[in-house]
Design a protein around this motif. Structure first.
Motif, PDB file in Angstrom:
ATOM      1  N   PRO A 113       0.985  -1.231   0.112  1.00  0.00           N
ATOM      2  CA  PRO A 113      -0.228   0.133  -0.499  1.00  0.00           C
ATOM      3  C   PRO A 113       0.864   1.267  -0.295  1.00  0.00           C
ATOM      4  O   PRO A 113       1.864   1.346   0.562  1.00  0.00           O
ATOM      5  N   THR A 115      -0.053   4.248   1.187  1.00  0.00           N
ATOM      6  CA  THR A 115      -0.263   5.007   1.999  1.00  0.00           C
ATOM      7  C   THR A 115       0.569   5.737   2.882  1.00  0.00           C
ATOM      8  O   THR A 115       1.633   5.371   3.292  1.00  0.00           O
ATOM      9  N   TYR A 119       2.426   9.525  13.372  1.00  0.00           N
ATOM     10  CA  TYR A 119       1.711  10.380  14.755  1.00  0.00           C
ATOM     11  C   TYR A 119       2.050  11.590  14.745  1.00  0.00           C
ATOM     12  O   TYR A 119       0.970  11.833  15.998  1.00  0.00           O
ATOM     13  N   GLY A 120       3.057  12.269  14.569  1.00  0.00           N
ATOM     14  CA  GLY A 120       2.868  13.835  14.804  1.00  0.00           C
ATOM     15  C   GLY A 120       2.214  14.345  13.980  1.00  0.00           C
ATOM     16  O   GLY A 120       2.405  14.341  12.993  1.00  0.00           O
ATOM     17  N   ALA A 121       1.633  15.350  14.098  1.00  0.00           N
ATOM     18  CA  ALA A 121       1.359  16.507  13.881  1.00  0.00           C
ATOM     19  C   ALA A 121       1.994  17.427  12.775  1.00  0.00           C
ATOM     20  O   ALA A 121       1.995  17.673  11.723  1.00  0.00           O
ATOM     21  N   ASN A 149       4.827  15.712  19.747  1.00  0.00           N
ATOM     22  CA  ASN A 149       5.327  14.502  18.916  1.00  0.00           C
ATOM     23  C   ASN A 149       6.090  14.172  17.781  1.00  0.00           C
ATOM     24  O   ASN A 149       6.126  13.762  16.970  1.00  0.00           O
TER      25      ASN A 149
ATOM     26  N   TYR B  14       5.515   1.302  22.055  1.00  0.00           N
ATOM     27  CA  TYR B  14       5.480   2.628  22.635  1.00  0.00           C
ATOM     28  C   TYR B  14       5.002   3.916  21.141  1.00  0.00           C
ATOM     29  O   TYR B  14       4.260   3.893  21.325  1.00  0.00           O
ATOM     30  N   LEU B  15       4.561   3.205  19.535  1.00  0.00           N
ATOM     31  CA  LEU B  15       4.235   3.754  18.891  1.00  0.00           C
ATOM     32  C   LEU B  15       2.513   3.215  19.181  1.00  0.00           C
ATOM     33  O   LEU B  15       2.407   4.111  18.525  1.00  0.00           O
ATOM     34  N   LYS B  18       2.056   6.863  21.016  1.00  0.00           N
ATOM     35  CA  LYS B  18       2.299   8.118  20.157  1.00  0.00           C
ATOM     36  C   LYS B  18       0.800   7.546  19.156  1.00  0.00           C
ATOM     37  O   LYS B  18       0.478   8.939  18.421  1.00  0.00           O
ATOM     38  N   TRP B  19       0.759   6.582  18.564  1.00  0.00           N
ATOM     39  CA  TRP B  19      -0.808   6.876  17.245  1.00  0.00           C
ATOM     40  C   TRP B  19      -1.704   6.806  18.165  1.00  0.00           C
ATOM     41  O   TRP B  19      -2.896   7.573  18.207  1.00  0.00           O
ATOM     42  N   GLU B  21      -1.708   9.298  21.308  1.00  0.00           N
ATOM     43  CA  GLU B  21      -1.715  10.397  21.526  1.00  0.00           C
ATOM     44  C   GLU B  21      -1.899  10.957  20.282  1.00  0.00           C
ATOM     45  O   GLU B  21      -2.733  12.043  20.627  1.00  0.00           O
ATOM     46  N   SER B  22      -1.602  10.796  19.191  1.00  0.00           N
ATOM     47  CA  SER B  22      -1.799  11.154  17.781  1.00  0.00           C
ATOM     48  C   SER B  22      -3.644  11.789  17.717  1.00  0.00           C
ATOM     49  O   SER B  22      -4.396  12.610  16.815  1.00  0.00           O
ATOM     50  N   TYR B 302       2.303  -1.548   6.889  1.00  0.00           N
ATOM     51  CA  TYR B 302       1.045  -1.757   7.258  1.00  0.00           C
ATOM     52  C   TYR B 302       0.808  -0.559   7.649  1.00  0.00           C
ATOM     53  O   TYR B 302      -0.898  -0.831   8.256  1.00  0.00           O
ATOM     54  N   TYR B 303       1.018  -0.190   8.413  1.00  0.00           N
ATOM     55  CA  TYR B 303       1.453   0.660   9.714  1.00  0.00           C
ATOM     56  C   TYR B 303       0.612   0.213  10.444  1.00  0.00           C
ATOM     57  O   TYR B 303      -1.088   0.045  11.374  1.00  0.00           O
ATOM     58  N   LYS B 306      -0.968   1.487  14.204  1.00  0.00           N
ATOM     59  CA  LYS B 306      -1.446   2.878  13.932  1.00  0.00           C
ATOM     60  C   LYS B 306      -2.943   1.521  13.522  1.00  0.00           C
ATOM     61  O   LYS B 306      -4.049   1.836  14.505  1.00  0.00           O
TER      62      LYS B 306
END
Ligand code: SF4
Lengths: 380, 319
Positions: A113, A115, A119-121, A149, B14-15, B18-19, B21-22, B302-303, B306
């Motif tokens: 994919p 995409t 996660y960081g703004a 982040n 951890y990751l 972070k998601w 938090e986002s 694949y994330y 997330k």
């Protein structure tokens, strides 16, 4: 019509792929083809490698992938099948294609994919400072960046730093979660005997130290190459690669490749503060979205105007959209060929995708107007 | 509040955080082997606290990722209780743990302690019940059985019956876990020995690691045998050349079968290892409810962290 790859010129005789003749083949899904005007690029995002290929090989792959190897050969003349050999050998040797006797398995090798998400703004931030005296004024801004982040932070001092000042700065951000912090400052003799090894062990966030105005160019590596000290003769604290385009800066990784499909590969989720405290997309750009004295970080980040340049893709930029390197190349919007046109090509790129030649960009007659516009005469 | 039991410095968690938090989601990381906790159970309130944050077993989401629920081990070990008192404390604790586990399981959860380890032999049986191909194997304590098994299968391997070693990554997974059982090993074997698991060694064309999450399968093909070079004069970077990982889509029929096993064990998420043969067979090796997945998600883009964060958020609202 098939064209020989320029990287292989040996003669192999027909049907060298005899061992794979009864197998189907396909490209791995994390191997991508980028078509340029005159030639194409294979980008192996898994191994982070790229290969220039003729357009005919790109067409060959699109047309024949998932086919039985021997059926492919049947479609070409005896002479051409030598070229087909070359193609297969090149693809196989670089582990770009998979062979299988099972047609169903071949079809299951899906494309990755494309995409892009983060996660960081904000992902990258650049902060320019006149001197250490102004450091305290931007600290709270940096902590705000950490809170949303932001992954990478560059602090560029247009001045010298003493050892204790450097320690003070590093210490300040030790409890943040930046994945990398880079600090630029002017070289001084007193920093020559700095214990860098200890410094990097103590301050885990710091990944790069750059000292400009150094007596000579020199790179030192620490902690298995994770941390770098770079001495540069150049007189300015501007990152040397800023805006420049050359093969040395190409990166064939998944992150850049996918980001490039949707966003600008320099400015997407980037924020910077120039020496006056003005908040911008990039320190070299003119437009300011407020000053740190009276503007909140989050307001700028969420401002649609500020985000506009994040969405200028390589596929929309003049010249780049015809360039085979476009998804491994970092863009620049601060210096462009026609400052009136947001979609014109980066000024500091000397590549011509229509002739496939690299030229010195600074002497290109067509670029002189833009060079004058940016007042770049001396630094060129 | 999303409560995650995990080990310290777990990169995947951890990751995921972070998601979370986002998306401005509150979460609570709990390291089960630390003693920074409070438990309170009464008729009306059944809750768990880390520091000052109380999470209600009835309404908050719990996800067990890693780490043993070992909240008092330190307290007991470092105490001056005698042996008998210590073992009594441990029985008391085990019983409480059983209850907490049940509380989590009957509330909102994304997998709990009980799910962490599946029984390998039981998993084989369930896989076979669902018409999945598995390797041939025997569990035996007698040399003559091994002899018979070796006569049928040219190569065999010894595997631990328990799961044990989760920390291994990627293509090293089997090579490190399993040991080829040689003629020499056989000679050294006494007539009777501790019951052991012997598995037929299967030639593979490639392996797949499948990550399952809330109804979806994310697969990665791992080419364990790198392509042999056809040309001798090519730059020799094989040594530093890692095996190719590539995105893969498992066929529908396989998804359906795997879903049955997953449902049997009531898993929200898990990792599955399989072998693929060019002749068309998919051979089931094992299923791991707490397996690592970042190393397959990244090469295939694949994330997964997330996706997992998204699923945690959704799970807050479903029972
Ligand atoms: S033409 Fe555009 S994409 Fe190509 S190398 Fe130059 S800047 Fe990069």
């Amino acid at each position: 019509m098939l064209f020989l790859l320029d990287l292989t010129n040996q003669f192999h005789g027909g049907l060298i792929m005899i061992s794979e003749a009864k197998k189907y083949f396909t490209l791995y899904g994390n191997v991508q083809i980028v078509d340029g005007f005159e030639r194409c690029l294979i980008v192996d995002t898994y191994r982070e490698k790229f290969f220039l290929i003729p357009k005919s090989l790109s067409r060959f792959l699109k047309r024949h992938k998932n086919r039985l190897v021997q059926d492919v050969y049947k479609m070409y003349s005896q002479i051409e099948s030598q070229i087909v050999d070359e193609y297969f050998i090149f693809l196989k040797d670089n582990d770009l294609i998979h062979f299988s006797i099972n047609r169903d398995h071949i079809k299951n090798f899906i494309s990755m994919p494309l995409t892009f998400a983060h996660y960081g703004a904000i992902i990258n931030s650049i902060i320019e400072l006149n001197s250490f005296e102004n450091f305290e004024t931007i600290c709270s801004f940096i902590f705000d960046l950490n809170a949303i982040n932001c992954s990478h932070l560059q602090i560029i001092f247009q001045s010298k730093l003493t050892k204790s000042e450097l320690d003070f700065i590093a210490n300040k951000f030790d409890n943040t979660e930046f994945r990398s912090i880079e600090i630029y400052f002017e070289y001084t003799k007193s920093n020559a005997d700095f214990e860098w090894q200890e410094f990097f062990i103590k301050f885990k966030r710091i990944s790069l130290i750059i000292m400009f105005c150094s007596p000579d160019d020199k790179i030192l590596y620490f902690l298995d190459g994770h941390c770098i000290v770079n001495y540069l003769v150049q007189p300015s604290g501007k990152p040397i690669s800023c805006g420049r385009v050359s093969t040395a800066y190409f990166q064939a990784n998944t992150s850049l490749f996918t980001e490039s499909q949707h966003h600008n590969t320099c400015l997407n989720r980037k924020i910077s503060i120039d020496i006056n405290g003005d908040i911008k997309n990039c320190p070299s750009m003119a437009k300011s979205y407020g000053n740190i004295r009276d503007t909140k970080l989050i307001d700028v980040v969420n401002n649609p105007e500020f985000q506009k340049v994040w969405h200028i893709k390589k596929d929309e930029i003049a010249k780049c959209r015809d360039c085979e390197f476009r998804h491994i190349c970092t863009d620049c919007r601060a210096y462009i060929e026609n400052p009136e046109d947001q979609y014109s090509a980066p000024l500091k790129c000397g590549y011509n995708p229509y002739t496939c030649e690299w030229e010195e960009w600074s002497t290109n007659p067509l670029k002189q107007q833009a060079i004058d516009y940016y007042g770049m005469r001396e630094i060129v | 509040m999303i409560n995650i039991f995990t080990e310290e410095n777990e990169q995947t968690v951890y990751l995921i955080c972070k998601w979370l938090e986002s998306k401005s989601e509150d979460y609570n990381l709990i390291f089960p082997d630390s003693i920074d906790f409070n438990v309170f159970v009464s008729k009306k309130k059944k809750a768990f606290a880390k520091g000052l944050t109380w999470s209600d077993f009835g309404s908050d989401l719990f996800w067990y990722r890693r780490g043993a629920l070992n909240l008092i081990a330190g307290l007991v070990e470092n105490s001056d209780l005698d042996q008998l008192e210590k073992s009594h404390a441990i029985i008391e604790y085990d019983t409480l743990e059983y209850y907490l586990n049940w509380l989590i399981k009957s509330g909102r959860n994304f997998g709990t302690f009980g799910n962490a380890e599946l029984n390998r032999l039981q998993t084989f049986d369930i896989a076979m019940d669902n018409k999945l191909q598995t390797p041939n194997y025997i569990v035996t304590n007698s040399k003559s059985d091994v002899w018979d098994f070796m006569r049928i299968h040219q190569k065999i391997i010894v595997k631990s019956i328990a799961n044990g070693m989760f920390e291994l990554h990627g293509s090293h997974l089997y090579t490190t876990l399993t040991k080829l059982f040689s003629q020499n090993d056989f000679k050294k074997l006494p007539d009777k020995f501790f019951p052991s698991l012997f598995v037929e060694y299967i030639n593979k064309d490639f392996e797949i690691r499948i990550f399952y999450l809330a109804g979806s399968f994310y697969s990665c093909a791992i080419m364990s045998q790198a392509n042999k070079r056809t040309k001798l004069d090519f730059r020799n970077y094989d040594l530093e050349n890692p095996n190719r990982y590539a995105p893969y889509k498992i066929p529908r029929f396989l998804e359906t079968k795997l879903k049955k096993i997953i449902n049997y064990f009531q898993l929200k998420t898990c990792s599955i290892d399989m072998i693929v043969r060019d002749t068309g067979e998919y051979i089931f090796l094992e299923i791991n409810p707490v397996g690592q997945f970042t190393f397959i998600g990244h090469p295939c883009n694949y994330y997964l962290e997330k996706e997992l964060a998204d699923q945690l958020i959704i799970s807050k609202f479903i029972r």
